[in-house]
Design a protein around this motif. Structure first.
Motif, PDB file in Angstrom:
ATOM      1  N   ALA A 153       0.845  -1.206   0.000  1.00 22.53           N
ATOM      2  CA  ALA A 153       0.000   0.000   0.000  1.00 22.53           C
ATOM      3  C   ALA A 153       0.878   1.253   0.000  1.00 22.53           C
ATOM      4  O   ALA A 153       0.640   2.203  -0.761  1.00 22.53           O
ATOM      5  N   LEU A 154       1.887   1.252   0.844  1.00 21.66           N
ATOM      6  CA  LEU A 154       2.764   2.429   0.918  1.00 21.66           C
ATOM      7  C   LEU A 154       3.454   2.655  -0.423  1.00 21.66           C
ATOM      8  O   LEU A 154       3.592   3.795  -0.878  1.00 21.66           O
ATOM      9  N   ARG A 155       3.849   1.578  -1.066  1.00 21.26           N
ATOM     10  CA  ARG A 155       4.542   1.699  -2.357  1.00 21.26           C
ATOM     11  C   ARG A 155       3.632   2.361  -3.397  1.00 21.26           C
ATOM     12  O   ARG A 155       4.043   3.265  -4.122  1.00 21.26           O
ATOM     13  N   GLU A 156       2.383   1.898  -3.433  1.00 20.92           N
ATOM     14  CA  GLU A 156       1.468   2.454  -4.436  1.00 20.92           C
ATOM     15  C   GLU A 156       1.269   3.957  -4.214  1.00 20.92           C
ATOM     16  O   GLU A 156       1.262   4.741  -5.166  1.00 20.92           O
ATOM     17  N   ALA A 168      12.152   1.517   8.733  1.00 20.71           N
ATOM     18  CA  ALA A 168      12.450   0.451   7.768  1.00 20.71           C
ATOM     19  C   ALA A 168      11.572   0.584   6.525  1.00 20.71           C
ATOM     20  O   ALA A 168      12.047   0.434   5.397  1.00 20.71           O
ATOM     21  N   HIS A 169      10.300   0.900   6.719  1.00 18.45           N
ATOM     22  CA  HIS A 169       9.421   1.078   5.555  1.00 18.45           C
ATOM     23  C   HIS A 169       9.842   2.305   4.747  1.00 18.45           C
ATOM     24  O   HIS A 169       9.854   2.268   3.516  1.00 18.45           O
ATOM     25  N   CYS A 170      10.178   3.377   5.432  1.00 22.27           N
ATOM     26  CA  CYS A 170      10.576   4.603   4.728  1.00 22.27           C
ATOM     27  C   CYS A 170      11.865   4.383   3.933  1.00 22.27           C
ATOM     28  O   CYS A 170      12.018   4.877   2.814  1.00 22.27           O
ATOM     29  N   LEU A 171      12.770   3.639   4.518  1.00 29.70           N
ATOM     30  CA  LEU A 171      14.044   3.357   3.856  1.00 29.70           C
ATOM     31  C   LEU A 171      13.805   2.591   2.562  1.00 29.70           C
ATOM     32  O   LEU A 171      14.385   2.902   1.514  1.00 29.70           O
ATOM     33  N   GLU A 172      12.918   1.602   2.640  1.00 28.45           N
ATOM     34  CA  GLU A 172      12.613   0.771   1.479  1.00 28.45           C
ATOM     35  C   GLU A 172      11.915   1.614   0.397  1.00 28.45           C
ATOM     36  O   GLU A 172      12.138   1.413  -0.796  1.00 28.45           O
ATOM     37  N   LEU A 173      11.083   2.571   0.839  1.00 27.79           N
ATOM     38  CA  LEU A 173      10.310   3.361  -0.123  1.00 27.79           C
ATOM     39  C   LEU A 173      11.181   4.337  -0.909  1.00 27.79           C
ATOM     40  O   LEU A 173      11.006   4.491  -2.113  1.00 27.79           O
ATOM     41  N   GLY A 174      12.081   5.023  -0.217  1.00 25.50           N
ATOM     42  CA  GLY A 174      12.919   6.008  -0.900  1.00 25.50           C
ATOM     43  C   GLY A 174      12.953   7.346  -0.198  1.00 25.50           C
ATOM     44  O   GLY A 174      12.362   7.522   0.864  1.00 25.50           O
ATOM     45  N   PRO A 175      13.633   8.314  -0.833  1.00 22.52           N
ATOM     46  CA  PRO A 175      13.934   9.581  -0.157  1.00 22.52           C
ATOM     47  C   PRO A 175      12.709  10.437   0.187  1.00 22.52           C
ATOM     48  O   PRO A 175      12.792  11.297   1.052  1.00 22.52           O
ATOM     49  N   LYS A 176      11.593  10.223  -0.500  1.00 16.75           N
ATOM     50  CA  LYS A 176      10.420  11.060  -0.213  1.00 16.75           C
ATOM     51  C   LYS A 176       9.625  10.550   0.980  1.00 16.75           C
ATOM     52  O   LYS A 176       8.605  11.146   1.333  1.00 16.75           O
TER      53      LYS A 176
END
Ligand code: RM4
Ligand code: MN
Length: 393
Positions: free
Chosen positions: A167-170, A205-213
């Motif tokens: 969900a976070l990725r989308e 950990a989720h933010c790191l996986e998602l990227g800089p934004k």
């Protein structure tokens, strides 16, 4: 630094001039506990009236130029018009807070719900919030999930992490160039056994996986008692993953009391890490937001008080003699280093803040200025009839 040290005073005042504190639209509305909501007179009945109140806080304090919105509580037909109204009132619209915790469908979770249809609905709401950001010009999407379970075995802990990540990725992929996703964590409540984003490590950990934004939000009320929040601040700042604060105070759990009221020393320690990390300047990208509810105290004065509390803690943090502190730390002088910090904490910064306000053409005492302004009498008389805004409104 002694308070009579003029260059240092000017340096502190200069830094304080750059400070920005965002107030939450829902703090102007009625709120309560699950036992009772005590309605107050003059409370806003729609997002426009909340913005009008936020504008008063900014006019009096000079450091609260934006107001955060909560969707659907602040849903309007025309966000461009809302943004225009805010600009006319000399405030801006800040973070958009998503709400995937109040619909019956979310009983077993929103983005981590076992039912793909419910997950779709929740993700669509988050995407709608990004559409709103496009129209309001907001930079930040703030996500807090009440998702979790109440009983061991109720759902698969690990699969729920997969659903969360998807969900976070989308939503992340839908963000514009200058937009950010701020992920908030909370130890427990309303879920009592597992929470899907319970702590800063999970959010990080989720933010790191998602990227800089994607960056982490620290809501000061969302920790176990005794948690060293300034450590979390220092850690996340060091790795560029601190995005924002939701400031409030807690004695027991997520009390949402006025920031700096329960533990002003903790707020000072947090602001010391902010100053140490040179993160006070707006360009550093940390959003300093309030996330409070005022159940028994009058709303606008409570928010003014909160803004002043953050300013006072910041002023004290800026007074820390960084050179003396570094020297004591380097020399292994435990008591000396501690004394440097305590000297700053024990300074009375109220005269300095009064001076700063006078420099800015403001009343040195915003609480008294509000009381004298007649604004409360005006909204009490005007805001009769209609539905008062409140928790869930
Ligand atoms: C949650 C969380 C969110 C806030 C809502 C009202 O506990 O702190 O930030 O938007 O409450
Ligand atoms: Mn919060």
């Amino acid at each position: 630094m002694s308070q009579s040290d003029a260059p240092a005073r000017d340096r502190v005042k200069q830094a304080l001039r750059t400070q920005r504190i965002e107030t939450p639209s829902w703090a102007y509305a009625n709120s309560g506990t699950r036992f009772k909501v005590f309605a107050q007179e003059g409370v806003p009945r729609n997002p426009y009236e909340k913005i009008a109140d936020a504008a008063v806080v900014h006019r009096l304090t000079g450091v609260a130029p934006t107001v955060a919105l909560h969707i659907p509580w602040d849903r309007v037909d025309d966000y461009t018009d809302l943004a225009r109204y805010a600009a006319d009132q000399r405030v801006g619209l800040g973070a958009i807070n998503a709400n995937v915790f109040q619909d019956n469908d979310y009983k077993l979770g929103s983005v981590t719900n076992p039912d793909p249809g419910v997950r779709r609905k929740a993700i669509d709401h988050l995407l709608e919030c990004v559409d709103i950001m496009d129209r309001t010009g907001s930079r930040d999407l703030k996500l807090w999930f009440s998702d979790g379970t109440n009983y061991p075995g109720q759902d698969d802990i690990r699969t729920r992490q997969d659903r969360l990540a998807a969900a976070l990725r989308e939503v992340y992929d839908r963000l514009g160039e200058s937009q950010r996703m701020l992920l908030e964590y909370k130890l427990f409540e309303p879920a009592f056994y597992t929470t899907d984003v319970p702590d800063w490590g999970t959010a990080y950990a989720h933010c790191l996986e998602l990227g800089p934004k994607a960056q982490v939000v620290i809501d000061t009320g969302h920790h176990a008692p005794g948690t060293n929040i300034e450590f979390i601040v220092a850690f996340l700042l060091r790795v560029g993953k601190l995005g924002a604060f939701d400031f409030n105070s807690r004695f027991y759990a997520d009390d949402d009391l006025m920031v700096g009221s329960a533990d002003p020393f903790q707020l000072f320690r947090i602001m010391c890490e902010i100053v140490r990390g040179d993160a006070l300047r707006p360009e550093a990208g940390i959003a300093f937001m309030l996330d409070q509810c005022h159940n028994i105290e009058p709303k606008i004065p409570a928010i003014i008080r909160s803004v002043l509390n953050v300013q006072e803690a910041t002023a004290k943090a800026l007074l820390v003699d960084a050179e003396a502190l570094a020297a004591a730390q380097q020399a292994g002088d435990v008591l000396g280093a501690n004394a440097v910090l305590m000297d700053a904490y024990n300074s009375d910064v109220r005269p300095l803040l009064a001076e700063l306000r006078a420099d800015l053409g403001l009343d040195p005492d915003p609480m008294a200025a509000y009381a004298r302004s007649g604004y409360f009498e005006k909204i009490r008389a005007e805001r009769v009839g209609g539905q008062q805004a409140g928790w869930g409104a």
